[in-house]
Design an enzyme around this catalytic site. Structure first.
Site, PDB file in Angstrom:
ATOM      1  N   LYS A 200      67.680  44.294  45.015  1.00  9.77           N
ATOM      2  CA  LYS A 200      68.493  43.924  46.257  1.00  9.77           C
ATOM      3  C   LYS A 200      68.722  45.051  47.134  1.00  9.77           C
ATOM      4  O   LYS A 200      68.969  46.249  46.781  1.00  9.77           O
ATOM      5  CB  LYS A 200      69.691  43.690  45.614  1.00  9.77           C
ATOM      6  CG  LYS A 200      69.704  42.287  44.638  1.00  9.77           C
ATOM      7  CD  LYS A 200      70.986  41.714  44.089  1.00  9.77           C
ATOM      8  CE  LYS A 200      71.209  42.819  43.139  1.00  9.77           C
ATOM      9  NZ  LYS A 200      72.640  42.460  42.164  1.00  9.77           N
TER      10      LYS A 200
ATOM     11  N   THR B  28      82.514  42.229  49.988  1.00 11.17           N
ATOM     12  CA  THR B  28      81.287  42.067  49.164  1.00 11.17           C
ATOM     13  C   THR B  28      81.273  42.154  47.629  1.00 11.17           C
ATOM     14  O   THR B  28      80.438  42.432  46.934  1.00 11.17           O
ATOM     15  CB  THR B  28      80.196  43.159  49.655  1.00 11.17           C
ATOM     16  OG1 THR B  28      80.753  44.415  49.395  1.00 11.17           O
ATOM     17  CG2 THR B  28      79.505  42.935  51.158  1.00 11.17           C
TER      18      THR B  28
ATOM     19  N   GLY C   2      81.273  41.149  44.032  1.00 12.90           N
ATOM     20  CA  GLY C   2      80.784  40.103  43.242  1.00 12.90           C
ATOM     21  C   GLY C   2      79.339  39.561  43.959  1.00 12.90           C
ATOM     22  O   GLY C   2      78.941  38.437  43.598  1.00 12.90           O
ATOM     23  N   THR C   3      78.781  40.082  45.068  1.00 11.50           N
ATOM     24  CA  THR C   3      77.941  39.517  45.497  1.00 11.50           C
ATOM     25  C   THR C   3      76.423  39.473  44.631  1.00 11.50           C
ATOM     26  O   THR C   3      75.749  38.596  44.667  1.00 11.50           O
ATOM     27  CB  THR C   3      77.378  40.481  46.981  1.00 11.50           C
ATOM     28  OG1 THR C   3      77.324  42.008  46.239  1.00 11.50           O
ATOM     29  CG2 THR C   3      78.151  40.212  48.060  1.00 11.50           C
ATOM     30  N   GLY C   4      76.262  40.440  43.979  1.00 10.90           N
ATOM     31  CA  GLY C   4      75.237  40.613  42.816  1.00 10.90           C
ATOM     32  C   GLY C   4      75.392  39.341  41.808  1.00 10.90           C
ATOM     33  O   GLY C   4      74.436  38.806  41.477  1.00 10.90           O
ATOM     34  N   CYS C   5      76.412  39.112  41.451  1.00  6.25           N
ATOM     35  CA  CYS C   5      76.824  38.144  40.289  1.00  6.25           C
ATOM     36  C   CYS C   5      76.436  36.781  40.840  1.00  6.25           C
ATOM     37  O   CYS C   5      75.740  35.988  40.356  1.00  6.25           O
ATOM     38  CB  CYS C   5      78.320  38.187  39.650  1.00  6.25           C
ATOM     39  SG  CYS C   5      78.772  39.559  39.204  1.00  6.25           S
TER      40      CYS C   5
HETATM   41  N1  ATP Z   1      76.762  43.160  54.188  1.00  8.80           N
HETATM   42  C1  ATP Z   1      75.723  42.375  53.896  1.00  8.80           C
HETATM   43  N2  ATP Z   1      75.288  41.401  54.740  1.00  8.80           N
HETATM   44  C2  ATP Z   1      74.276  40.750  54.379  1.00  8.80           C
HETATM   45  N3  ATP Z   1      73.919  40.572  53.020  1.00  8.80           N
HETATM   46  C3  ATP Z   1      74.447  41.662  51.865  1.00  8.80           C
HETATM   47  C4  ATP Z   1      75.211  42.236  52.613  1.00  8.80           C
HETATM   48  N4  ATP Z   1      75.623  43.189  51.342  1.00  8.80           N
HETATM   49  C5  ATP Z   1      74.937  42.498  50.296  1.00  8.80           C
HETATM   50  N5  ATP Z   1      74.052  41.603  50.790  1.00  8.80           N
HETATM   51  C6  ATP Z   1      73.083  40.751  49.865  1.00  8.80           C
HETATM   52  O1  ATP Z   1      73.976  40.463  48.805  1.00  8.80           O
HETATM   53  C7  ATP Z   1      72.980  40.368  47.838  1.00  8.80           C
HETATM   54  C8  ATP Z   1      73.453  41.256  46.545  1.00  8.80           C
HETATM   55  O2  ATP Z   1      73.199  42.275  46.901  1.00  8.80           O
HETATM   56  P1  ATP Z   1      73.978  43.766  46.534  1.00  8.80           P
HETATM   57  O3  ATP Z   1      73.044  45.004  46.562  1.00  8.80           O
HETATM   58  O4  ATP Z   1      75.274  43.872  47.356  1.00  8.80           O
HETATM   59  O5  ATP Z   1      74.649  43.343  44.988  1.00  8.80           O
HETATM   60  P2  ATP Z   1      75.259  44.102  43.940  1.00  8.80           P
HETATM   61  O6  ATP Z   1      75.560  45.702  44.444  1.00  8.80           O
HETATM   62  O7  ATP Z   1      74.845  44.100  42.534  1.00  8.80           O
HETATM   63  O8  ATP Z   1      76.617  43.473  44.137  1.00  8.80           O
HETATM   64  P3  ATP Z   1      78.291  43.472  42.915  1.00  8.80           P
HETATM   65  O9  ATP Z   1      78.086  44.757  42.104  1.00  8.80           O
HETATM   66  O10 ATP Z   1      79.256  43.506  44.095  1.00  8.80           O
HETATM   67  O11 ATP Z   1      78.215  42.168  42.154  1.00  8.80           O
HETATM   68  C9  ATP Z   1      71.773  40.581  48.293  1.00  8.80           C
HETATM   69  O12 ATP Z   1      70.872  39.641  48.540  1.00  8.80           O
HETATM   70  C10 ATP Z   1      71.909  41.750  49.449  1.00  8.80           C
HETATM   71  O13 ATP Z   1      70.932  41.878  50.346  1.00  8.80           O
HETATM   72  C1  HMH Z   2      83.212  41.197  35.071  1.00  5.00           C
HETATM   73  C2  HMH Z   2      82.293  41.955  36.239  1.00  5.00           C
HETATM   74  N1  HMH Z   2      81.107  41.689  36.165  1.00  5.00           N
HETATM   75  C3  HMH Z   2      80.219  42.258  37.071  1.00  5.00           C
HETATM   76  C4  HMH Z   2      80.722  43.006  38.179  1.00  5.00           C
HETATM   77  C5  HMH Z   2      79.867  43.686  39.136  1.00  5.00           C
HETATM   78  O1  HMH Z   2      80.183  43.090  40.275  1.00  5.00           O
HETATM   79  C6  HMH Z   2      82.201  42.997  38.148  1.00  5.00           C
HETATM   80  N2  HMH Z   2      82.738  43.607  38.893  1.00  5.00           N
HETATM   81  N3  HMH Z   2      82.972  42.518  37.244  1.00  5.00           N
END
Ligand code: ATP
Ligand code: HMH
Length: 275
Positions: free
Chosen positions: A175, A207, A209-212
């Site tokens: 990502k 942003t 929880g975007t990854g979850c």
């Molecule tokens: N500012 C942004 N604008 C548009 N898309 C974004 C933005 N930030 C993240 N994304 C998208 O959100 C999704 C999750 O990516 P990200 O790299 O933020 O995950 P993450 O770091 O694992 O998140 P988290 O740890 O908060 O759960 C990807 O599709 C990424 O491209």
């Molecule tokens: C419980 C939990 N899982 C995953 C993440 C990663 O975003 C978080 N901040 N908290």
């Protein structure tokens, strides 16, 4: 048609933006029946994680037994798994019940910078869980840890995607949320083709929880029978809408809007071959 079902095996985020809460909200919005097996309880909000209470591996196993022996599932995902014993019991249960397709979100550090995975458990993530997965969704720092290398160019990210697929997972999406630039581009590789999933980068700090949310949307799409590339497209659309229409909650990194996908259709996602 039967009701699509999905299980999330992950940690609880009391703030409701990440973890189990984000996963269940996402499943629900995509009309997938959601179930959960908790691995840990975090005391957390948009400013950070104050405490982590890990569950016994046995407690995680019993939750998976309960849902697998009765309701069943069409797809599952893992999120925060902080220790090796929990990682191993999850892999054992996935093999025992032949659970698939599996999406692994290799959660290591929260947006606020707190470690959610013991260093010693990184190896078991690679050796026990990745070979069982059809998709793994690292963010950039997680991909760097998986391959043990800084990934500061696209060529290096492609090499890393190849190495991650060589670890036994069917496909990977690295990502691009942590990169700079006016596009948020995620790099997909399935052993054959590279695809770039892009959306305009939204200027926001909401942003959390975007990854979850992204991996939960992919899991829900797989539960509904979409292919892996279709599921990644659905996930990218879901999270882009969620970030674009975020709710402005909390004093730190706020949550995304989990109902935006069903309410809005104003984000344009591009999916292009990446050579
Ligand atoms: N500012 C942004 N604008 C548009 N898309 C974004 C933005 N930030 C993240 N994304 C998208 O959100 C999704 C999750 O990516 P990200 O790299 O933020 O995950 P993450 O770091 O694992 O998140 P988290 O740890 O908060 O759960 C990807 O599709 C990424 O491209
Ligand atoms: C419980 C939990 N899982 C995953 C993440 C990663 O975003 C978080 N901040 N908290």
């Amino acid at each position: 048609m039967t009701t699509p079902r999905a299980l999330t095996i992950a940690g609880s985020d009391s703030g409701g933006g990440a973890g189990i809460q984000a996963d269940l909200k996402t499943f629900h919005q995509l009309h997938v029946y959601g179930m959960s097996a908790l691995t840990a309880v975090t005391a957390q909000n948009t400013l950070g994680v104050t405490d982590i209470y890990e569950l016994e591996a046995e407690a995680v196993a019993r939750q998976i037994d309960a849902v697998a022996e009765d309701i069943g599932m069409d797809a599952l995902k893992t999120g925060m798994i902080s220790s090796t014993p929990i990682m191993e019991v999850i892999a054992e249960k996935i093999r025992q019940y032949h659970l698939s397709p599996l999406v692994v979100d290799p959660v290591m550090v929260s947006k606020s910078g707190h470690s959610l995975l013991e260093e010693s458990a990184r190896k078991s993530l690679i050796h026990t869980l990745l070979p069982l997965a059809c998709l793994v969704t690292p963010n950039l720092p997680e991909a760097e840890i998986l391959v043990g290398k800084k990934l500061d160019t696209e060529i290096k990210r492609k090499e890393a995607a190849r190495r991650i697929v060589d670890m036994g997972v069917s496909a990977v999406v690295i990502k691009g949320g942590h990169l700079d630039g006016d596009q948020a581009t995620d790099l997909f590789f399935d052993g054959e083709q590279f695809l770039a999933f892009s959306a305009p980068r939204i200027a926001t700090h909401h942003t959390h929880g975007t990854g979850c949310t992204f991996s939960a949307a992919a899991t829900a799409a797989l539960a509904k029978g979409e292919s892996v590339t279709e599921a990644v497209y659905t996930a990218k659309t879901f999270i882009t809408q969620g970030i674009a229409h975020s709710l402005g909650l909390g004093k730190g990194y706020g949550p995304t809007n989990h109902w935006a996908y069903r309410k809005h259709s104003d984000c344009v996602i591009s999916k292009t071959p990446s050579t």
